[in-house]
Design an enzyme around this catalytic site. Structure first.
Site, PDB file in Angstrom:
ATOM      1  N   CYS A   1       0.829  -1.218   0.000  1.00  0.00           N
ATOM      2  CA  CYS A   1       0.000   0.000   0.000  1.00  0.00           C
ATOM      3  C   CYS A   1       0.859   1.262   0.000  1.00  0.00           C
ATOM      4  O   CYS A   1       0.337   2.376  -0.103  1.00  0.00           O
ATOM      5  CB  CYS A   1      -0.939   0.006   1.198  1.00  0.00           C
ATOM      6  SG  CYS A   1      -2.017  -1.421   1.201  1.00  0.00           S
TER       7      CYS A   1
ATOM      8  N   SER B   1     -10.926   1.213   5.584  1.00  0.00           N
ATOM      9  CA  SER B   1     -10.907   1.878   4.278  1.00  0.00           C
ATOM     10  C   SER B   1     -11.548   0.908   3.289  1.00  0.00           C
ATOM     11  O   SER B   1     -11.555  -0.304   3.515  1.00  0.00           O
ATOM     12  CB  SER B   1      -9.472   2.200   3.858  1.00  0.00           C
ATOM     13  OG  SER B   1      -8.715   1.010   3.781  1.00  0.00           O
TER      14      SER B   1
ATOM     15  N   HIS C   1      -9.142   4.040  -1.045  1.00  0.00           N
ATOM     16  CA  HIS C   1      -7.767   3.528  -0.956  1.00  0.00           C
ATOM     17  C   HIS C   1      -7.449   2.592  -2.133  1.00  0.00           C
ATOM     18  O   HIS C   1      -7.353   1.382  -1.954  1.00  0.00           O
ATOM     19  CB  HIS C   1      -7.599   2.814   0.397  1.00  0.00           C
ATOM     20  CG  HIS C   1      -6.223   2.307   0.669  1.00  0.00           C
ATOM     21  ND1 HIS C   1      -5.071   2.876   0.150  1.00  0.00           N
ATOM     22  CD2 HIS C   1      -5.796   1.248   1.433  1.00  0.00           C
ATOM     23  CE1 HIS C   1      -4.022   2.197   0.569  1.00  0.00           C
ATOM     24  NE2 HIS C   1      -4.426   1.200   1.340  1.00  0.00           N
TER      25      HIS C   1
HETATM   26  N1  COA Z   1     -16.460   2.156   4.341  1.00  0.00           N
HETATM   27  C1  COA Z   1     -17.719   2.581   4.083  1.00  0.00           C
HETATM   28  N2  COA Z   1     -18.603   1.870   3.347  1.00  0.00           N
HETATM   29  C2  COA Z   1     -18.171   0.720   2.829  1.00  0.00           C
HETATM   30  C3  COA Z   1     -16.871   0.225   3.031  1.00  0.00           C
HETATM   31  C4  COA Z   1     -16.020   0.982   3.830  1.00  0.00           C
HETATM   32  N3  COA Z   1     -14.787   0.559   4.084  1.00  0.00           N
HETATM   33  N4  COA Z   1     -16.737  -0.953   2.392  1.00  0.00           N
HETATM   34  C5  COA Z   1     -17.913  -1.173   1.791  1.00  0.00           C
HETATM   35  N5  COA Z   1     -18.771  -0.179   2.055  1.00  0.00           N
HETATM   36  C6  COA Z   1     -20.166  -0.071   1.653  1.00  0.00           C
HETATM   37  C7  COA Z   1     -20.344  -0.369   0.192  1.00  0.00           C
HETATM   38  O1  COA Z   1     -20.335   0.819  -0.587  1.00  0.00           O
HETATM   39  C8  COA Z   1     -21.710  -1.041   0.189  1.00  0.00           C
HETATM   40  O2  COA Z   1     -22.702  -0.041   0.262  1.00  0.00           O
HETATM   41  P1  COA Z   1     -24.022  -0.156  -0.639  1.00  0.00           P
HETATM   42  O3  COA Z   1     -24.661  -1.455  -0.214  1.00  0.00           O
HETATM   43  O4  COA Z   1     -24.782   1.083  -0.287  1.00  0.00           O
HETATM   44  O5  COA Z   1     -23.514  -0.191  -2.048  1.00  0.00           O
HETATM   45  C9  COA Z   1     -21.759  -1.798   1.511  1.00  0.00           C
HETATM   46  O6  COA Z   1     -20.848  -1.088   2.377  1.00  0.00           O
HETATM   47  C10 COA Z   1     -21.336  -3.249   1.400  1.00  0.00           C
HETATM   48  O7  COA Z   1     -20.183  -3.282   0.615  1.00  0.00           O
HETATM   49  P2  COA Z   1     -19.429  -4.600   0.224  1.00  0.00           P
HETATM   50  O8  COA Z   1     -18.601  -4.290  -0.996  1.00  0.00           O
HETATM   51  O9  COA Z   1     -20.359  -5.780   0.162  1.00  0.00           O
HETATM   52  O10 COA Z   1     -18.454  -4.773   1.447  1.00  0.00           O
HETATM   53  P3  COA Z   1     -17.536  -6.005   1.736  1.00  0.00           P
HETATM   54  O11 COA Z   1     -18.103  -6.672   2.935  1.00  0.00           O
HETATM   55  O12 COA Z   1     -17.298  -6.817   0.516  1.00  0.00           O
HETATM   56  O13 COA Z   1     -16.149  -5.294   2.104  1.00  0.00           O
HETATM   57  C11 COA Z   1     -14.567  -4.581   3.717  1.00  0.00           C
HETATM   58  C12 COA Z   1     -16.020  -4.499   3.247  1.00  0.00           C
HETATM   59  C13 COA Z   1     -14.405  -3.658   4.906  1.00  0.00           C
HETATM   60  C14 COA Z   1     -14.232  -6.035   4.151  1.00  0.00           C
HETATM   61  C15 COA Z   1     -13.639  -4.143   2.543  1.00  0.00           C
HETATM   62  O14 COA Z   1     -13.937  -2.817   2.197  1.00  0.00           O
HETATM   63  C16 COA Z   1     -12.176  -4.259   2.923  1.00  0.00           C
HETATM   64  O15 COA Z   1     -11.607  -5.363   2.863  1.00  0.00           O
HETATM   65  N6  COA Z   1     -11.539  -3.155   3.314  1.00  0.00           N
HETATM   66  C17 COA Z   1     -10.132  -3.178   3.694  1.00  0.00           C
HETATM   67  C18 COA Z   1      -9.246  -3.081   2.497  1.00  0.00           C
HETATM   68  C19 COA Z   1      -7.811  -3.313   2.861  1.00  0.00           C
HETATM   69  O16 COA Z   1      -7.454  -4.213   3.604  1.00  0.00           O
HETATM   70  N7  COA Z   1      -6.912  -2.499   2.312  1.00  0.00           N
HETATM   71  C20 COA Z   1      -5.507  -2.611   2.600  1.00  0.00           C
HETATM   72  C21 COA Z   1      -5.220  -1.957   3.879  1.00  0.00           C
HETATM   73  S1  COA Z   1      -3.640  -2.398   4.565  1.00  0.00           S
END
Ligand code: COA
Length: 379
Positions: free
Chosen positions: A83, A206, A328
């Site tokens: 990242c 994020s 991100h």
């Molecule tokens: N913040 C705010 N809203 C979020 C979000 C977040 N981080 N992630 C998803 N959403 C929202 C989506 O827009 C969606 O909204 P909608 O239904 O109105 O369209 C809803 O939440 C569900 O989204 P979805 O894509 O099904 O979420 P998910 O469960 O597949 O993924 C996380 C959620 C948190 C697991 C994923 O965003 C993630 O893995 N984040 C971390 C990424 C990471 O590790 N980066 C590297 C860092 S070192």
């Protein structure tokens, strides 16, 4: 020799299903050239920050790939550091100018993540972790949840204080037209969102994002130039198990101390900072590791609004919305942070403008702190 950012642009961040990596690259680099007031023929090298194109898209060799797309027949390099790929690409570009090899270069940070299944993205991101963490089934939300748990145990940090980071950063993102999220959050909404890895919830994380950012760096000063006063990288173990401390990231501490020394400033001189809030706990750690607050005191200060636009009299943190609110796209983040600082230091950040922004700091982390990159920018 002094190094300047002469052009700086970010694309929209978000779920950009209808936009290809090629058009993200063109959009950002062509706009950055225009912002710098130069033609593409004046660019002598291209540095591309990207993490996942090989694993998710099957396309390696991104230096030549984007050089061709941009019509630049110049030396081109892909720089990867999880990242922190964007920050590392910038660091390498700065060094290439300092060596005298080139006078003007372009840096592109880019990532396209949302076209892929979330489980494939999570697996690919774990390429930044240690082998032991991968074989144990850990994910980055899980690793940062362990850091959060340790901070809670050691300092009595509360989950509501962590939630305050997301609330602040969504507020800042609501003022940023290029941010992924424009919705305001409350602490209650964060606390009520589904658990991802206890104590971190969906709204502590994020998101998965697409986007690109580009800057034109030069050893020649131009109209609107912002100086890069320090560019420093530090590393630590890939895995958390090998660390001595789990409530601080020593890579951030080392990079920051060296950067302050090179720039001839103290932490207290920084008025605006873009820091790596991949999870809410990461911003708390960054505040302490960068020396903005004493150990164990950052979460309380964030909760009181001491880093919030319009409230803070010290340092405004993540006016772009940070990784949490702005999004991100991993390889783009480190470059986008510098684009935001350039806008702040030029005084062109609109509703997000921080008063008296003369010194800015960007902090970009790879993995759970194995790489940290700190840049200090001066007006
Ligand atoms: N913040 C705010 N809203 C979020 C979000 C977040 N981080 N992630 C998803 N959403 C929202 C989506 O827009 C969606 O909204 P909608 O239904 O109105 O369209 C809803 O939440 C569900 O989204 P979805 O894509 O099904 O979420 P998910 O469960 O597949 O993924 C996380 C959620 C948190 C697991 C994923 O965003 C993630 O893995 N984040 C971390 C990424 C990471 O590790 N980066 C590297 C860092 S070192």
């Amino acid at each position: 020799m002094k190094i300047y950012v002469n052009g700086a642009v970010t694309t929209q961040f978000g779920e950009l299903w209808g936009v290809s990596p090629r058009s993200l690259a063109r959009g950002s680099v062509e706009s950055a050239l225009k912002d710098a007031g130069i033609e593409s023929g004046q660019v002598e090298a291209l540095f591309v920050g990207n993490m996942l194109s090989g694993m998710l898209g099957g396309q390696e060799h991104l230096g030549a790939f984007f050089a061709e797309e941009l019509g630049l027949s110049v030396p081109a390099f892909k720089v990867e550091g999880a990242c922190a790929s964007g920050g590392l690409a910038l660091h390498n570009a700065v060094n290439s100018l300092l060596s005298g090899q080139y006078a003007t270069v372009a840096v592109l940070g880019i990532e396209k993540m949302t076209d892929h299944k979330p489980e494939d993205v999570a697996t690919a991101l774990m390429g930044a972790g240690s082998e032991e963490e991968r074989s144990a089934g850990a994910t980055f939300p899980g690793l940062y949840a362990m850091l959060a748990r340790m901070h809670i145990q050691e300092f009595g940090t509360t989950e509501e204080q962590l939630a305050a980071v997301a609330v602040k950063n969504h507020y800042h993102a609501s003022l940023n037209p290029n941010a992924q999220f424009h919705n305001l959050l409350t602490v209650e909404q964060v606390m009520g969102s589904s658990k991802v890895a206890d104590p971190l919830k969906l709204l502590d994380c994020s998101p998965i994002s697409d986007g690109a950012a580009a800057v034109i760096l030069s050893s020649k000063k131009a109209k609107g130039s912002v100086e890069i006063a320090a560019s420093v990288v530090a590393t630590d173990s890939l895995g958390l198990a090998q660390r001595t401390h789990l409530t601080q990231l020593t890579s951030t501490q080392k990079a920051a101390q060296k950067a302050y020394h090179i720039a001839g400033i103290r932490a207290d001189d920084v008025r605006v900072a873009e820091v790596h809030d991949c999870f809410t706990i990461a911003e708390v750690l960054a505040m302490e590791d960068l020396g903005f607050f004493p150990r164990g005191e950052a979460a309380v200060a964030i909760e009181k609004g001491e880093t919030r636009l319009g409230v803070s009299t010290r340092v405004v943190v993540n006016p772009s919305g940070g990784l949490k609110g702005c999004g991100h796209p991993v390889g783009a983040t480190g470059v986008k942070q510098v684009v935001e600082l350039v806008e702040q230091l030029r005084g062109s950040a609109g509703k997000r403008q921080v008063d008296n922004a003369t010194i800015g700091l960007s902090h970009n982390v790879g993995g759970s702190g194995a790489t940290a990159v700190v840049h200090i920018l001066k007006k």
